[in-house]
Motif scaffolding. Structure first.
Motif, PDB file in Angstrom:
ATOM      1  N   GLY A  48       0.796  -1.218   0.000  1.00 51.92           N
ATOM      2  CA  GLY A  48       0.000   0.000   0.000  1.00 51.92           C
ATOM      3  C   GLY A  48       0.827   1.266   0.000  1.00 51.92           C
ATOM      4  O   GLY A  48       2.054   1.248   0.074  1.00 51.92           O
TER       5      GLY A  48
ATOM      6  N   ILE B  57      -9.761   8.939  -6.074  1.00 50.48           N
ATOM      7  CA  ILE B  57      -8.873   8.889  -4.909  1.00 50.48           C
ATOM      8  C   ILE B  57      -9.646   9.163  -3.625  1.00 50.48           C
ATOM      9  O   ILE B  57      -9.479   8.470  -2.612  1.00 50.48           O
ATOM     10  CB  ILE B  57      -7.727   9.915  -5.078  1.00 50.48           C
ATOM     11  CG1 ILE B  57      -6.779   9.468  -6.196  1.00 50.48           C
ATOM     12  CG2 ILE B  57      -6.950  10.090  -3.776  1.00 50.48           C
ATOM     13  CD1 ILE B  57      -5.691  10.460  -6.510  1.00 50.48           C
TER      14      ILE B  57
ATOM     15  N   ASP C 128      -9.945   5.589  -1.933  1.00 53.75           N
ATOM     16  CA  ASP C 128      -8.810   5.531  -1.000  1.00 53.75           C
ATOM     17  C   ASP C 128      -9.167   6.112   0.364  1.00 53.75           C
ATOM     18  O   ASP C 128      -8.285   6.512   1.133  1.00 53.75           O
ATOM     19  CB  ASP C 128      -7.603   6.285  -1.578  1.00 53.75           C
ATOM     20  CG  ASP C 128      -6.908   5.482  -2.667  1.00 53.75           C
ATOM     21  OD1 ASP C 128      -7.357   4.356  -2.946  1.00 53.75           O
ATOM     22  OD2 ASP C 128      -5.931   5.991  -3.256  1.00 53.75           O
TER      23      ASP C 128
ATOM     24  N   SER D 124      -6.921  -0.117   6.745  1.00 58.68           N
ATOM     25  CA  SER D 124      -5.834   0.689   6.175  1.00 58.68           C
ATOM     26  C   SER D 124      -5.196   1.581   7.230  1.00 58.68           C
ATOM     27  O   SER D 124      -3.990   1.857   7.179  1.00 58.68           O
ATOM     28  CB  SER D 124      -6.368   1.532   5.015  1.00 58.68           C
ATOM     29  OG  SER D 124      -7.385   2.422   5.438  1.00 58.68           O
TER      30      SER D 124
ATOM     31  N   ASN E  47      -4.187   3.660   0.213  1.00 56.14           N
ATOM     32  CA  ASN E  47      -4.502   2.587  -0.724  1.00 56.14           C
ATOM     33  C   ASN E  47      -3.736   1.339  -0.305  1.00 56.14           C
ATOM     34  O   ASN E  47      -2.500   1.338  -0.306  1.00 56.14           O
ATOM     35  CB  ASN E  47      -4.119   2.997  -2.153  1.00 56.14           C
ATOM     36  CG  ASN E  47      -4.548   1.983  -3.193  1.00 56.14           C
ATOM     37  OD1 ASN E  47      -4.117   0.838  -3.184  1.00 56.14           O
ATOM     38  ND2 ASN E  47      -5.386   2.413  -4.125  1.00 56.14           N
TER      39      ASN E  47
ATOM     40  N   ASN F 265      -9.815  -0.163  -3.294  1.00 55.39           N
ATOM     41  CA  ASN F 265      -8.497   0.378  -3.613  1.00 55.39           C
ATOM     42  C   ASN F 265      -8.021  -0.074  -4.986  1.00 55.39           C
ATOM     43  O   ASN F 265      -7.382   0.693  -5.724  1.00 55.39           O
ATOM     44  CB  ASN F 265      -7.484  -0.047  -2.552  1.00 55.39           C
ATOM     45  CG  ASN F 265      -7.740   0.598  -1.194  1.00 55.39           C
ATOM     46  OD1 ASN F 265      -7.241   0.145  -0.167  1.00 55.39           O
ATOM     47  ND2 ASN F 265      -8.533   1.674  -1.159  1.00 55.39           N
TER      48      ASN F 265
ATOM     49  N   ASN G  26      -9.436   2.070  -7.726  1.00 59.98           N
ATOM     50  CA  ASN G  26      -8.751   3.353  -7.882  1.00 59.98           C
ATOM     51  C   ASN G  26      -7.479   3.191  -8.714  1.00 59.98           C
ATOM     52  O   ASN G  26      -7.157   4.050  -9.537  1.00 59.98           O
ATOM     53  CB  ASN G  26      -8.402   3.953  -6.518  1.00 59.98           C
ATOM     54  CG  ASN G  26      -7.844   5.353  -6.660  1.00 59.98           C
ATOM     55  OD1 ASN G  26      -8.377   6.180  -7.396  1.00 59.98           O
ATOM     56  ND2 ASN G  26      -6.752   5.629  -5.979  1.00 59.98           N
ATOM     57  N   THR G  27      -6.780   2.088  -8.510  1.00 59.83           N
ATOM     58  CA  THR G  27      -5.589   1.811  -9.329  1.00 59.83           C
ATOM     59  C   THR G  27      -5.976   1.674 -10.799  1.00 59.83           C
ATOM     60  O   THR G  27      -5.308   2.219 -11.687  1.00 59.83           O
ATOM     61  CB  THR G  27      -4.899   0.527  -8.844  1.00 59.83           C
ATOM     62  OG1 THR G  27      -4.477   0.697  -7.485  1.00 59.83           O
ATOM     63  CG2 THR G  27      -3.681   0.213  -9.716  1.00 59.83           C
TER      64      THR G  27
ATOM     65  N   ILE H 204       1.724   3.525  -7.833  1.00 60.69           N
ATOM     66  CA  ILE H 204       0.449   2.788  -7.861  1.00 60.69           C
ATOM     67  C   ILE H 204       0.621   1.309  -8.213  1.00 60.69           C
ATOM     68  O   ILE H 204      -0.262   0.506  -7.898  1.00 60.69           O
ATOM     69  CB  ILE H 204      -0.557   3.452  -8.834  1.00 60.69           C
ATOM     70  CG1 ILE H 204      -0.080   3.367 -10.283  1.00 60.69           C
ATOM     71  CG2 ILE H 204      -0.828   4.876  -8.426  1.00 60.69           C
ATOM     72  CD1 ILE H 204      -1.098   3.929 -11.283  1.00 60.69           C
TER      73      ILE H 204
END
Length: 343
Positions: free
Chosen positions: A72, A150, A154, A160, A184, A202, A205-206, A272
């Motif tokens: 992460g 994001i 995230d 997290s 993330n 997450n 988002n990537t 990322i």
């Protein structure tokens, strides 16, 4: 122990000074001194420079940090400008991240403009007057897609937060639950087991950042390739001045492919994608955020160095502002019956 926050702060301050001074210079020269032959390209330059200034200002106010840890990464703020609340600063942090996407989107639009200017000049009307809003909306759309992704995907949750807690305390003496941040973490470990599963929020988002970044970069590569290899035959019917200007701007655009590839795209994709490997490592990356804010300055230097009009305009302004320039003094010589000035 290395004070990473102070290092990030120094880099941010340096980036703020260099970027704002260079971009404001470009805006000043573009609006007041560069000839009109650039057409609507002037508006695109001003838009890009304005985004660069905004990016540098937020960098200076927030002093954001970035840390990679195993599967992460965390983007955080260890600063409370105007004593703002944590939720508000988290939102501003997402806006800061989204300005990166705005910059690369406007850069892609510049490539599209120059491609059309060389191969389909009749369609340049679609960059002028109110049509320019279409391209602004294009950049803003992807800004919202990047920043919204994001902010939404995230968002910090219990896992997290715990995943990054010890690392943030060890490296920065920061309690992660107390600072505005976006985290993330691609994989989550099942308790009392060695098995893991993908954290799809997450991961989405990537995927989102991959799509947006790849789209803008592909546009730049395609237009840059066509301009580099097919331009000469198209410019054969243009005037010498037009050919010279097109070649200078194309040279600028090619440098604008190489420079962001090194300064902007490579670091972002490293951040990322490296967590996908789930390696055992922990790496402070805050200095990369400062480098991002330096890119608009590098872009300004490229423009002012390559394009003759900008070079000439900058020299003219520097001559006017030069406090050590020689001043010609006229002497009054009096001759019977007449007076004459001798320089």
């Amino acid at each position: 122990m290395i004070n990473w926050f102070e290092i990030n702060k120094i880099v941010s301050q340096f980036g703020f000074f260099i970027t704002t001074s260079s971009q404001l210079t470009v805006i000043f020269l573009t609006l007041l001194f560069v000839r009109k032959d650039l057409g609507a390209y002037k508006h695109l330059v001003v838009l890009f420079s304005t985004v660069g200034v905004l990016f540098a200002i937020l960098e200076f106010l927030l002093y954001p940090g970035l840390h990679l840890h195993n599967a992460g990464y965390i983007v955080y703020i260890n600063n409370r400008p105007f004593d703002a609340s944590k939720p508000l600063l988290t939102l501003i942090l997402a806006v800061y991240c989204s300005l990166y996407c705005t910059a690369i989107s406007l850069l892609a639009v510049q490539f599209v403009y120059r491609y059309i200017a060389v191969f389909y000049p009749i369609h340049l009307k679609y960059f002028d007057k109110w049509y320019l809003l279409i391209w602004v909306c294009y950049a803003v759309w992807f800004e919202f897609q990047w920043g919204g992704g994001i902010f939404k995907f995230d968002e910090v949750d219990d896992y997290s937060e715990e995943y990054t807690r010890q690392t943030m305390m060890d490296y920065y003496q920061i309690d992660v639950s107390e600072v505005p941040c976006l985290v993330n973490v691609v994989y989550q470990t099942i308790p009392n087991s060695t098995d893991t599963f993908i954290r799809w929020n997450n991961a989405f988002n990537t995927l989102n950042m991959t799509f947006v970044g790849t789209l803008q970069y592909s546009i730049m590569i395609f237009c840059g390739y066509k301009l580099y290899y097919k331009m000469e035959e198209k410019l054969s019917i243009c005037s010498d001045d037009s050919r010279k200007l097109h070649r200078q701007i194309v040279k600028t655009l090619l440098l604008q492919i190489i420079t962001p590839t090194i300064v902007m795209y490579s670091p972002v994709f490293l951040v990322i994608y490296l967590p996908l490997l789930n390696l055992d490592f922990s790496l402070p990356m805050g200095i990369f955020l400062g480098i991002f804010s330096l890119y608009p300055a590098l872009d300004a230097f490229i423009l002012m160095y390559v394009v003759t009009d900008y070079r000439r305009a900058l020299k003219d302004v520097l001559k006017v502002l030069n406090p050590f320039k020689k001043v010609t003094v006229s002497t009054l010589v009096v001759i019977p019956g007449q007076a004459q000035f001798i320089p």
